[in-house]
Motif scaffolding. Sequence first.
Motif, mmCIF file in Angstrom:
data_model
loop_
_atom_site.group_PDB
_atom_site.id
_atom_site.type_symbol
_atom_site.label_atom_id
_atom_site.label_comp_id
_atom_site.label_asym_id
_atom_site.label_seq_id
_atom_site.Cartn_x
_atom_site.Cartn_y
_atom_site.Cartn_z
ATOM 1 N N ALA A 419 6.482 -1.851 5.073
ATOM 2 C CA ALA A 419 5.607 -0.922 5.783
ATOM 3 C C ALA A 419 4.239 -0.849 5.118
ATOM 4 C CB ALA A 419 6.253 0.456 5.836
ATOM 5 N N ASN A 420 4.210 -0.742 3.801
ATOM 6 C CA ASN A 420 2.926 -0.660 3.096
ATOM 7 C C ASN A 420 2.170 -1.983 3.129
ATOM 8 O OD1 ASN A 420 2.470 2.106 1.558
ATOM 9 N ND2 ASN A 420 4.686 1.687 1.493
ATOM 10 N N ILE A 421 2.897 -3.089 3.101
ATOM 11 C CA ILE A 421 2.239 -4.392 3.228
ATOM 12 C C ILE A 421 1.623 -4.531 4.619
ATOM 13 C CG2 ILE A 421 2.666 -6.884 3.351
ATOM 14 C CD1 ILE A 421 4.755 -6.474 1.103
ATOM 15 N N THR A 467 7.478 -5.904 -9.396
ATOM 16 C CA THR A 467 6.911 -7.264 -9.419
ATOM 17 C C THR A 467 7.151 -7.985 -8.102
ATOM 18 O OG1 THR A 467 7.279 -7.379 -11.816
ATOM 19 C CG2 THR A 467 6.895 -9.461 -10.662
ATOM 20 N N ALA A 468 8.352 -7.859 -7.550
ATOM 21 C CA ALA A 468 8.655 -8.521 -6.281
ATOM 22 C C ALA A 468 7.795 -7.954 -5.149
ATOM 23 C CB ALA A 468 10.136 -8.372 -5.947
ATOM 24 N N PHE A 469 7.598 -6.636 -5.161
ATOM 25 C CA PHE A 469 6.747 -6.028 -4.137
ATOM 26 C C PHE A 469 5.316 -6.542 -4.263
ATOM 27 C CE2 PHE A 469 3.664 -2.524 -3.358
ATOM 28 C CZ PHE A 469 3.705 -2.559 -1.972
ATOM 29 N N SER A 473 3.225 -8.725 -1.503
ATOM 30 C CA SER A 473 1.936 -8.199 -1.031
ATOM 31 C C SER A 473 0.828 -9.229 -1.211
ATOM 32 C CB SER A 473 1.578 -6.929 -1.806
ATOM 33 O OG SER A 473 2.524 -5.915 -1.600
ATOM 34 N N TYR A 474 0.801 -9.854 -2.371
ATOM 35 C CA TYR A 474 -0.240 -10.839 -2.688
ATOM 36 C C TYR A 474 -0.236 -11.971 -1.672
ATOM 37 C CZ TYR A 474 -2.800 -14.269 -5.573
ATOM 38 O OH TYR A 474 -3.699 -15.201 -6.052
ATOM 39 N N THR A 475 0.948 -12.474 -1.345
ATOM 40 C CA THR A 475 1.064 -13.569 -0.380
ATOM 41 C C THR A 475 0.574 -13.136 1.000
ATOM 42 O OG1 THR A 475 2.946 -14.491 -1.586
ATOM 43 C CG2 THR A 475 2.665 -15.173 0.710
ATOM 44 N N ALA A 476 0.990 -11.951 1.428
ATOM 45 C CA ALA A 476 0.617 -11.470 2.768
ATOM 46 C C ALA A 476 -0.876 -11.178 2.870
ATOM 47 C CB ALA A 476 1.425 -10.224 3.109
ATOM 48 N N ILE A 477 -1.441 -10.523 1.876
ATOM 49 C CA ILE A 477 -2.858 -10.159 1.915
ATOM 50 C C ILE A 477 -3.741 -11.394 1.810
ATOM 51 C CG2 ILE A 477 -4.663 -8.925 0.645
ATOM 52 C CD1 ILE A 477 -2.436 -6.823 -0.026
ATOM 53 N N HIS A 478 -3.355 -12.322 0.967
ATOM 54 C CA HIS A 478 -4.120 -13.572 0.872
ATOM 55 C C HIS A 478 -4.019 -14.361 2.165
ATOM 56 C CE1 HIS A 478 -5.607 -14.464 -3.347
ATOM 57 N NE2 HIS A 478 -5.212 -13.187 -3.385
ATOM 58 N N GLY A 479 -2.884 -14.248 2.829
ATOM 59 C CA GLY A 479 -2.738 -14.926 4.113
ATOM 60 C C GLY A 479 -3.726 -14.436 5.154
ATOM 61 N N GLU A 480 -4.216 -13.220 4.979
ATOM 62 C CA GLU A 480 -5.215 -12.652 5.879
ATOM 63 C C GLU A 480 -6.628 -12.818 5.339
ATOM 64 O OE1 GLU A 480 -4.652 -11.614 8.797
ATOM 65 O OE2 GLU A 480 -2.456 -11.448 8.787
ATOM 66 N N GLY A 481 -6.750 -13.517 4.198
ATOM 67 C CA GLY A 481 -8.070 -13.749 3.624
ATOM 68 C C GLY A 481 -8.582 -12.619 2.756
#
Length: 619
Positions: A419-421, A467-469, A473-481
């Motif tokens: 949800a937060n991601i 760490t897993a969260f 998050s890092y993968t998802a946010i970077h995926g959006e630039g």
Amino acid sequence: MQRNLPKFRLFPGNTDGRAKDVSPGSTGSDFGGRFPGRLSWRYSLLLPVALLFAVATVLWHVNTDRAVVELAVRDSSSGDPVPGALVTVESLVYRANENGIVRIGKPRAGTSVVVDVEGYAATTAAVNDDTSTRVQHVTIRPSSLTGRLTDRATGAPVAAATLALVDPQGAVLATTDSDEQGQYRFTDVPEDATLRIDAGAYGSVEEAVGQTPSRDFAFVLTQAQGSVLDEAGKPIQGATIRSGDISAVTGGDGTYTLEGVGNGAEVTISASGFETVKAATRDGRVAEARLQRQLIKGIYANWSILTTPGGLDDLIGIANTTEVNAIVIDIKQDTVYYDSQVPFFRDAGTVNPIMDVNAILNTLKDNSIYAIARLVVFQDPLVAEARPDLAVKDADGGLWVNEMGVAWVNAFNEELWDANIALATEATRLGFDEIQYDYVRFPSDGDLSTAEFGREYTAEAREAAITAFMKRSYTAIHGEGGRLAADLFGFVTIVDDEQYIGQRFSALEPYLDYVCMMIYPSHFSEGNIASAPGHPNDYPYETILESLQRAEQNVPGSGSKFRPWLQDFSYGYNGLRDYTKEDIRAQIDAAEEFGASGWLLWGDPFNVTVEALRPETGA
């Protein structure tokens, strides 16, 4: 086939060519029932024998013509004639003419022929003994495989690609490399073999061979290499290179390889503390990138100042007249402050759009201000009340609350993660340059002995969850630039221990673009900072500099990610003295002397200590 028949003179003449004397009284017989005198009884037999021989010859001619069988040798893949093919029939060898045809006599029933020629697999075929079928076809399979590898975009040869023939069990039968012209060749290729090609930057391919003797491949570049340097030409380690969903990170020498990209693909290159640039792939390369330093110097805007008429304008005024170039905007703290469309928070009833986020972002962009979205994650009393199944429980089954009476949600629950991601990626798409997580941890104050988390509450479990969260998050946010930052306890970065909250600096650092450690001098205890001879509150410069130095010692090479929160307030606890503009400037100077990628001031947004800030260059 023509033969010369024997010539018989029924009435032979003299050897001198004169007619033979057959008058009465000669030594030969007369025609009164007798042959001429010179013909003996033996010769009387020759006439019928000659006639029989002549007839036999004619019959042989006829029968031989009818018993000839033509075999047409054809390529099984193309149907073309195969000239020069050798056809063996019962130890007799025939060679096919330029049309791929041989003529053999009528075979016996069940006769087989063997057809062989260079470049083809030897073939055994049965020959039909029905001579009414004048032409019979025999197909032979090419046993060689040739072809050429090229770049689809340019037509240039793809040299040094590795090719292998593999049998159905996966065993490698033969290997070769494409030459400088991109050409390759295999001989003695089984029909059931598979061709595997590894063309390096052009990717790989695997296809069944079948009966095709020639196969060309046009490849599209799927790899690009490049390097990232700073203004002085020094390599930048940890820079992120992204093209769509594909990303890579530079190594210690500043180089990278981006897998899965085609020629002309757009690439975004970013690094903590540097401006982002764009480039394009060309023939497997990305032009060398030289990044300019970008120090983010920010002030904080909470919901109160954002909803006060003129409040945001005041902060923009500070940014336009001082060295400040960024503003941290609260988007969620208990309430989601804008009209989010994330179903989880809408269903929980925690969306309260008190600000027009699009208008705010447009205003910041118009003033060239870097926009950071602050998102409070696990201290979320409104979600805890709406969804008690996701909350930290008390031993009596109710909601656990900290010493301030605030409920927390359970950071072990992955529904909360997602949800937060979702909220973070939505904010990235709206136009925020960066997402900054706060309270991305387990609770630290209050009576935790009564808290229930639904599982064993160990240091290892807490660290693994946070760490897993962060990684997700890092993968998802970077995926959006976008970029990801997190607010960490200052002491966590100094000692590199999860400190009972799940934040272990060395574990989290790989998944953060910026580390916003909260190193407020007033919040340390005397003795925490070795370079401070008294309470750290009285030594702001030493406290900031030593904290950053010790953090980098814990994770070498991470200093370019540091953007600390600095103290722009007076704590007043236990008689600590109030802070002055000099104290605030001392913290800024320490951060910049260390080489941090900027700094953020935490305090009352209505009372930013502007006197501690340098004027904007050129202002």
